[in-house]
Write a protein that holds these residues in place. Structure first.
Motif, PDB file in Angstrom:
ATOM      1  N   ALA A 231       0.832  -1.209   0.000  1.00  0.00           N
ATOM      2  CA  ALA A 231       0.000   0.000   0.000  1.00  0.00           C
ATOM      3  C   ALA A 231       0.865   1.256   0.000  1.00  0.00           C
ATOM      4  O   ALA A 231       0.565   2.234  -0.698  1.00  0.00           O
ATOM      5  N   ARG A 234       2.386   1.912  -3.428  1.00  0.00           N
ATOM      6  CA  ARG A 234       1.434   2.444  -4.410  1.00  0.00           C
ATOM      7  C   ARG A 234       0.974   3.856  -4.080  1.00  0.00           C
ATOM      8  O   ARG A 234      -0.010   4.348  -4.633  1.00  0.00           O
ATOM      9  N   ASN A 236       0.019   5.237  -0.997  1.00  0.00           N
ATOM     10  CA  ASN A 236      -0.890   5.492   0.114  1.00  0.00           C
ATOM     11  C   ASN A 236      -0.107   5.939   1.345  1.00  0.00           C
ATOM     12  O   ASN A 236       1.078   5.638   1.493  1.00  0.00           O
ATOM     13  N   SER A 237      -0.782   6.640   2.250  1.00  0.00           N
ATOM     14  CA  SER A 237      -0.137   7.117   3.475  1.00  0.00           C
ATOM     15  C   SER A 237       0.029   5.973   4.475  1.00  0.00           C
ATOM     16  O   SER A 237      -0.570   4.895   4.317  1.00  0.00           O
ATOM     17  N   VAL A 240      -3.300   4.951   6.025  1.00  0.00           N
ATOM     18  CA  VAL A 240      -4.090   4.048   5.190  1.00  0.00           C
ATOM     19  C   VAL A 240      -3.507   2.636   5.244  1.00  0.00           C
ATOM     20  O   VAL A 240      -4.245   1.653   5.380  1.00  0.00           O
ATOM     21  N   THR A 295      -6.855   2.665  -4.403  1.00  0.00           N
ATOM     22  CA  THR A 295      -7.107   2.555  -2.960  1.00  0.00           C
ATOM     23  C   THR A 295      -8.469   1.933  -2.675  1.00  0.00           C
ATOM     24  O   THR A 295      -8.616   1.100  -1.771  1.00  0.00           O
ATOM     25  N   TRP A 299      -9.406  -1.496  -0.412  1.00  0.00           N
ATOM     26  CA  TRP A 299     -10.363  -1.582   0.697  1.00  0.00           C
ATOM     27  C   TRP A 299     -11.352  -2.717   0.457  1.00  0.00           C
ATOM     28  O   TRP A 299     -11.691  -3.471   1.383  1.00  0.00           O
TER      29      TRP A 299
END
Length: 319
Positions: A231, A234, A236-237, A240, A295, A299
């Protein structure tokens, strides 16, 4: 007891993503992966070290031994800075401790239940999902507030408290009464014949179940280890990435209980495992592989995958 054992196993991403950016930032990812590959291999292999002993002598001695090794490994982990140190403390020490603990912690449940064994085992293994929810959030907060060393030490104290309670409360229904061995040679011969007996695999049904579960657990542990790093890669923080781990395990609590109940009540244990593993495989191929860069797709993936793999660790011993 399963809060630390299964909880840490399914929270590997919270440790892997941190050390790969800090202590081992200059080390190749393929080298770092040896730490977690060896940990998982040693953990599952070490289960056979206590199976025969538990059947013959009960759970108390393996629980005490495993607790000392597991907690000792966690405290050693706090001071690691090189790959070989992580391998010795995390892969070897925590791995062997986890394997020794896993067998009695799961097996004691089976001594109390028969008709609703799948439901009971599923409820017990929900402790692992609880640990998976708590540990990533706890570590992420502690990394920022007290640094890596004290974050891992605090984790060690939490695990120690859980395992001390388990030593006193996780008891088999009837304590085995066994005849003492007359010599160490007799003890060694019995131990090797019970723990390392390849003839078990001559039974086709047992062999195929073991093979199928091995492949499914490989998928489960690989996803749990690298989901956070993936993640982050790619774009994302960190919030996340860690939330994805937490969500996977939160959904996994339902994935442990509901399939266990359905297995006892309606479909049967093997049928439920086959169905949930098939759903997990489809989630890998249909969601993560083609759409993992989005994202929203991640999820959706963690919700479906977390639920479908929840039955693996809970229904495996029942099958």
């Amino acid at each position: 007891g399963l809060v630390p054992v299964f909880g840490l196993m399914n929270s590997l991403g919270a440790i892997e993503s941190y050390i790969s950016k800090n202590q081992l930032a200059k080390v190749a990812p393929s080298t770092i992966s040896w730490i977690f590959s060896l940990y998982l291999a040693i953990t599952f292999f070490s289960c056979i070290l206590t199976g025969g002993y538990f059947d013959r002598n009960g759970s108390r001695a393996p629980m005490c031994t495993g607790t000392v090794m597991y907690v000792g490994g966690v405290f050693c982990l706090a001071n690691c800075s090189t790959v070989w140190q992580f391998i010795l403390s995390f892969s070897v020490l925590i791995g062997i401790g986890s394997g020794i603990l896993m067998t009695p912690l799961v097996s004691v449940v089976a001594t109390w239940f028969f008709r609703k064994r799948a439901t009971a085992t599923s409820i017990a293994t929900m402790g692992g999902s609880l640990g998976c929810i708590i540990f990533p959030m706890m570590l992420r907060k502690l990394y920022k507030e007290v640094d890596f060393q004290w974050a891992i030490r605090i984790l060690g104290f939490v695990c120690l408290a859980c395992l001390i309670v388990a030593i006193f409360l996780a008891q088999e229904r009837d304590v085995p009464v066994s005849v003492p061995f007359t010599s160490k040679k007799e003890l060694f011969r019995w131990y090797c014949s019970s723990a390392f007996n390849w003839r078990y695999f001559l039974e086709k049904k047992f062999f195929l179940v073991a093979l199928g579960i091995a492949l499914a657990e490989t998928s489960l542990t690989a996803a749990a280890t690298y989901l956070a790093s993936y993640a982050l890669m790619r774009g994302n923080s960190e919030n996340v990435a860690y939330a994805l781990i937490t969500t996977t395990n939160a959904v996994g609590m339902l994935g442990r209980y509901i399939p266990g109940y359905v297995a006892d009540k309606y479909l049967g244990r093997f049928n439920v495992v086959i169905l949930t593993v098939l759903i997990a495989a489809l989630a890998d191929f249909v969601i993560w592989l083609p759409f993992g860069g989005h994202t929203g797709a991640l999820w959706a993936y963690v919700c479906i995958y977390g639920f479908s793999t929840g039955s693996l660790l809970s229904l495996t011993p029942v099958c």
